[in-house]
Design a protein around this motif. Structure first.
Motif, PDB file in Angstrom:
ATOM      1  N   VAL A 218      -4.105 -11.148   1.570  1.00 56.02           N
ATOM      2  CA  VAL A 218      -3.838 -10.321   2.756  1.00 56.02           C
ATOM      3  C   VAL A 218      -4.142  -8.844   2.490  1.00 56.02           C
ATOM      4  O   VAL A 218      -3.986  -8.338   1.386  1.00 56.02           O
ATOM      5  N   SER A 219      -4.569  -8.172   3.571  1.00 54.54           N
ATOM      6  CA  SER A 219      -4.710  -6.718   3.573  1.00 54.54           C
ATOM      7  C   SER A 219      -3.372  -6.098   3.946  1.00 54.54           C
ATOM      8  O   SER A 219      -2.456  -6.800   4.384  1.00 54.54           O
ATOM      9  N   ALA A 220      -3.313  -4.782   3.842  1.00 51.64           N
ATOM     10  CA  ALA A 220      -2.173  -4.049   4.386  1.00 51.64           C
ATOM     11  C   ALA A 220      -2.239  -4.132   5.913  1.00 51.64           C
ATOM     12  O   ALA A 220      -3.310  -4.362   6.486  1.00 51.64           O
ATOM     13  N   MET A 221      -1.088  -3.932   6.588  1.00 50.90           N
ATOM     14  CA  MET A 221      -1.110  -3.860   8.061  1.00 50.90           C
ATOM     15  C   MET A 221      -2.106  -2.770   8.468  1.00 50.90           C
ATOM     16  O   MET A 221      -2.244  -1.760   7.772  1.00 50.90           O
TER      17      MET A 221
ATOM     18  N   VAL B 264      -2.314   1.236   7.642  1.00 51.33           N
ATOM     19  CA  VAL B 264      -1.383   1.618   6.578  1.00 51.33           C
ATOM     20  C   VAL B 264      -2.119   2.277   5.399  1.00 51.33           C
ATOM     21  O   VAL B 264      -1.701   3.329   4.906  1.00 51.33           O
ATOM     22  N   THR B 265      -3.231   1.683   4.961  1.00 53.05           N
ATOM     23  CA  THR B 265      -3.949   2.271   3.819  1.00 53.05           C
ATOM     24  C   THR B 265      -4.412   3.691   4.167  1.00 53.05           C
ATOM     25  O   THR B 265      -4.280   4.617   3.353  1.00 53.05           O
ATOM     26  N   ASP B 266      -4.954   3.851   5.377  1.00 50.25           N
ATOM     27  CA  ASP B 266      -5.369   5.206   5.812  1.00 50.25           C
ATOM     28  C   ASP B 266      -4.198   6.181   5.721  1.00 50.25           C
ATOM     29  O   ASP B 266      -4.350   7.308   5.256  1.00 50.25           O
TER      30      ASP B 266
ATOM     31  N   GLY C  18       0.439  -0.674   0.465  1.00 53.89           N
ATOM     32  CA  GLY C  18       0.414  -1.385   1.749  1.00 53.89           C
ATOM     33  C   GLY C  18       0.285  -2.884   1.575  1.00 53.89           C
ATOM     34  O   GLY C  18       0.973  -3.680   2.242  1.00 53.89           O
ATOM     35  N   GLU C  19      -0.593  -3.307   0.671  1.00 52.12           N
ATOM     36  CA  GLU C  19      -0.791  -4.731   0.420  1.00 52.12           C
ATOM     37  C   GLU C  19       0.432  -5.344  -0.246  1.00 52.12           C
ATOM     38  O   GLU C  19       0.761  -6.505  -0.013  1.00 52.12           O
ATOM     39  N   ARG C  20       1.102  -4.561  -1.076  1.00 46.63           N
ATOM     40  CA  ARG C  20       2.293  -5.121  -1.746  1.00 46.63           C
ATOM     41  C   ARG C  20       3.359  -5.467  -0.706  1.00 46.63           C
ATOM     42  O   ARG C  20       4.063  -6.467  -0.829  1.00 46.63           O
TER      43      ARG C  20
ATOM     44  N   GLY D  27      -4.586  -8.278  -1.301  1.00 47.77           N
ATOM     45  CA  GLY D  27      -6.008  -7.950  -1.365  1.00 47.77           C
ATOM     46  C   GLY D  27      -6.194  -6.552  -1.925  1.00 47.77           C
ATOM     47  O   GLY D  27      -5.210  -5.833  -2.180  1.00 47.77           O
ATOM     48  N   PHE D  28      -7.454  -6.159  -2.172  1.00 46.00           N
ATOM     49  CA  PHE D  28      -7.803  -4.762  -2.411  1.00 46.00           C
ATOM     50  C   PHE D  28      -7.487  -4.244  -3.805  1.00 46.00           C
ATOM     51  O   PHE D  28      -8.131  -3.349  -4.300  1.00 46.00           O
ATOM     52  N   ILE D  29      -6.492  -4.854  -4.501  1.00 44.26           N
ATOM     53  CA  ILE D  29      -6.027  -4.222  -5.731  1.00 44.26           C
ATOM     54  C   ILE D  29      -6.248  -5.102  -6.968  1.00 44.26           C
ATOM     55  O   ILE D  29      -6.438  -6.298  -6.869  1.00 44.26           O
TER      56      ILE D  29
ATOM     57  N   GLY E 223     -12.150  -0.527  -3.817  1.00 38.63           N
ATOM     58  CA  GLY E 223     -12.908   0.209  -2.799  1.00 38.63           C
ATOM     59  C   GLY E 223     -12.418  -0.162  -1.413  1.00 38.63           C
ATOM     60  O   GLY E 223     -11.854  -1.242  -1.214  1.00 38.63           O
ATOM     61  N   ARG E 224     -12.618   0.742  -0.441  1.00 38.68           N
ATOM     62  CA  ARG E 224     -12.121   0.493   0.913  1.00 38.68           C
ATOM     63  C   ARG E 224     -12.725  -0.797   1.469  1.00 38.68           C
ATOM     64  O   ARG E 224     -13.902  -1.098   1.259  1.00 38.68           O
ATOM     65  N   GLY E 225     -11.899  -1.522   2.156  1.00 40.32           N
ATOM     66  CA  GLY E 225     -12.349  -2.805   2.697  1.00 40.32           C
ATOM     67  C   GLY E 225     -12.419  -3.892   1.635  1.00 40.32           C
ATOM     68  O   GLY E 225     -12.963  -4.965   1.860  1.00 40.32           O
ATOM     69  N   GLY E 226     -11.832  -3.621   0.473  1.00 42.09           N
ATOM     70  CA  GLY E 226     -12.010  -4.493  -0.693  1.00 42.09           C
ATOM     71  C   GLY E 226     -11.269  -5.823  -0.671  1.00 42.09           C
ATOM     72  O   GLY E 226     -11.467  -6.644  -1.573  1.00 42.09           O
ATOM     73  N   SER E 227     -10.456  -6.072   0.332  1.00 42.59           N
ATOM     74  CA  SER E 227      -9.742  -7.360   0.364  1.00 42.59           C
ATOM     75  C   SER E 227     -10.692  -8.547   0.480  1.00 42.59           C
ATOM     76  O   SER E 227     -10.403  -9.630  -0.034  1.00 42.59           O
ATOM     77  N   ASP E 228     -11.807  -8.345   1.162  1.00 45.60           N
ATOM     78  CA  ASP E 228     -12.812  -9.419   1.233  1.00 45.60           C
ATOM     79  C   ASP E 228     -13.262  -9.772  -0.181  1.00 45.60           C
ATOM     80  O   ASP E 228     -13.433 -10.935  -0.530  1.00 45.60           O
TER      81      ASP E 228
END
Ligand code: ADP
Ligand code: ASP
Ligand code: MG
Length: 472
Positions: A40-43, A46-48, A128-130, A194-196, A208-213
């Motif tokens: 999952v990504s952050a809501m 939230v990251t912004d 955010g992802e946590r 995701g992302f981390i 990197g931004r959008g990194g959850s994919d």
């Protein structure tokens, strides 16, 4: 053993309602696959907000981040209060508070120090992802499934290029085997942030931004998954950004190289690096809509099922400048292009597109606008002698340009695609659009044009109408 990795983006977990929908989808798929991993990504937003909090704190402002804590608390509390009753709710609200306290403490330090290092930025932007992973796991438990939040810092081992870290696949494979595989064997649905990731020493990094994919693709690779699905807020990869072109349509199948070009040139529906781990293993990748789950979406396939002559999508990337090195004496100077790009590379700037006029009297390339001052300074330094001798006349930048790219593997075998694209710009918009530069992608499945930023929307719409809609 059948294995599916599903990733849900920011909008898919962006509200209580959306998270409820995610839980439905997960429970449904849990019945069909022996092993199911969720990323999952952050809501959304939230990251912004976390990054903005850190930046403003570094700049000496200690109010903005406090206001952001209040906003983020309200956002997460709102979702938790809607979705949960009593015990679970109290636990989750305490979890939200703990992570937001951590955020405030980081921002306080950043404010005191007056700077935010890339490493600190990763610690902050990972929060955010946590939080979202814990909310989703708790909801699945409430709905009767066995589920557990897992921080990807325990799974994805990366190098220490903070904010844009790359996975170390062998170490990651071992972590996944040690930490994730046993959970799956017990029938638990892991909800992975995701992302981390984390360095070998355990320091938090981001991909990197959008990194959850990318996170989903990495896990898909390590688990030898049968499929990877990324769930977002549109029906799949579309023929243009639906916000720019309202009649954009879903593309049923895209090859890896096509989606790679698209992602690289601004269609942020898939993170560019996502494609690699799944291509190398030949794992089917689907892009689907959380809010329209029965729609099949877009399938990314390794072999292009391309229709000859078809341009499948058009995209635009903004915030760019065209830098030109020019001079009539350049022709005689050996290695001028190599020296120019070595100077650019030394600044760490990414070059999105290069064009050299055949007269060899100029070299032009496109870079992000914020990289222009260091890059022009570096080239001027490198070319000091040539500038003094007037072999090189000047190094200059045209700001406010965009790259518009038409993508489709079919153009490889079809002559005249560039002609049609240019024709669309000449005749397809209300006023003819001036093309500043044009380049055919090296994979031969894209054509990119540089146009003024003010013409971006009209250019995308004209190419979409004339080359995609009218020519399929
Ligand atoms: P997520 O948070 O689910 O990862 P993103 O915002 O990263 O979602 O990506 C999905 C968004 O990408 C869509 O809402 C859409 O506005 C945008 N987008 C840009 N170009 C395209 C395209 N060609 N096809 C589909 N979506 C696109
Ligand atoms: N939350 C991260 C971002 O906004 C990662 C992602 O959404 O893919 O960049
Ligand atoms: Mg995304």
């Amino acid at each position: 053993m059948s294995t599916l990795v599903m990733k849900f983006g920011g909008t898919s977990v962006g509200s209580a309602e959306a998270i409820g929908q995610v839980a439905e989808i997960v429970l449904d798929q849990a019945r069909q696959w022996e092993r199911l991993v969720v990323v999952v990504s952050a809501m959304s937003g939230v990251t912004d907000a976390l990054i903005r909090g850190a930046r403003t704190a570094a700049a000496g402002d200690d109010r903005t981040y406090r206001a952001i804590v209040t906003d983020l608390r309200a956002k997460h509390y709102g979702a938790v209060s809607t979705l949960f009753a009593d015990d679970a709710r109290a636990d989750l609200l305490a979890t939200v508070d703990a992570y937001l306290d951590e955020f405030a403490a980081f921002c306080h330090s950043v404010h005191v120090l007056g700077e935010v290092t890339p490493r600190a930025m990763d610690a902050i932007s990972s929060l955010g992802e946590r939080i979202s992973a814990r909310i989703v796991a708790a909801l699945l438990r409430q709905r009767g499934a066995r589920s557990e939040a897992v921080d990807a810092t325990e799974l994805i081992v990366t190098d220490d290029r903070f904010q844009n870290a790359a996975p170390l696949m062998e170490a990651t494979r071992q972590q996944v085997a040690a930490r994730l595989v046993p959970l799956l064997a017990q029938g638990v649905i892991p909800i992975v942030t995701g992302f981390i990731g984390a360095t070998e020493k355990g320091i938090t990094t981001t991909l990197g931004r959008g990194g959850s994919d990318y996170s989903a693709a990495i896990l898909g690779d390590c688990l030898d998954a049968d499929e990877v699905w990324t769930w977002t807020d549109v029906d799949g990869v579309m023929s243009a950004d639906p916000r720019l072109v309202p009649d954009a349509r879903v593309i049923p199948t895209l090859s890896y190289s096509e989606v790679g070009e698209l992602a690289y040139f601004g269609a942020k529906v898939l993170h560019p690096r996502t494609i690699r781990p799944v291509v190398e293993r030949g794992i089917p990748l689907w892009v689907k809509n959380t809010f329209n789950p029965t729609f099949p979406g877009t399938r990314i396939v390794s072999e292009a099922e391309s229709t000859p002559g078809t341009v499948k999508a058009v995209t635009a990337i903004k915030g760019l400048s065209l830098v030109t090195v020019e001079g009539r004496g350049m022709m005689g100077v050996p290695g001028i292009a190599a020296r120019t790009f070595a100077a650019v590379a030394a600044q760490g700037a990414s070059v999105l597109m290069i064009s050299q006029a055949s007269s060899e009297q100029s070299i032009s390339f496109v870079i992000p606008t914020d990289a222009v001052p260091p890059v022009t300074a570096a080239i001027e330094e490198e070319m000091a002698l040539e500038l003094a001798r007037r072999d090189v006349d000047r190094v200059w930048a045209m700001d406010d340009v965009v790259i518009v790219t038409a993508v489709g593997a079919g153009m490889r075998s079809t002559p005249g695609v560039a002609y049609r694209v240019l024709g669309a710009l000449a005749h397809g918009a209300e006023q003819a659009i001036n093309v500043i530069a044009i380049v055919q992608g090296s994979s031969e499945c894209s054509i990119s044009l540089v146009v003024a930023a003010a013409d971006a929307a009209a250019a995308v719409q004209a190419i979409h109408k004339e080359v995609i809609v009218n020519h399929v």
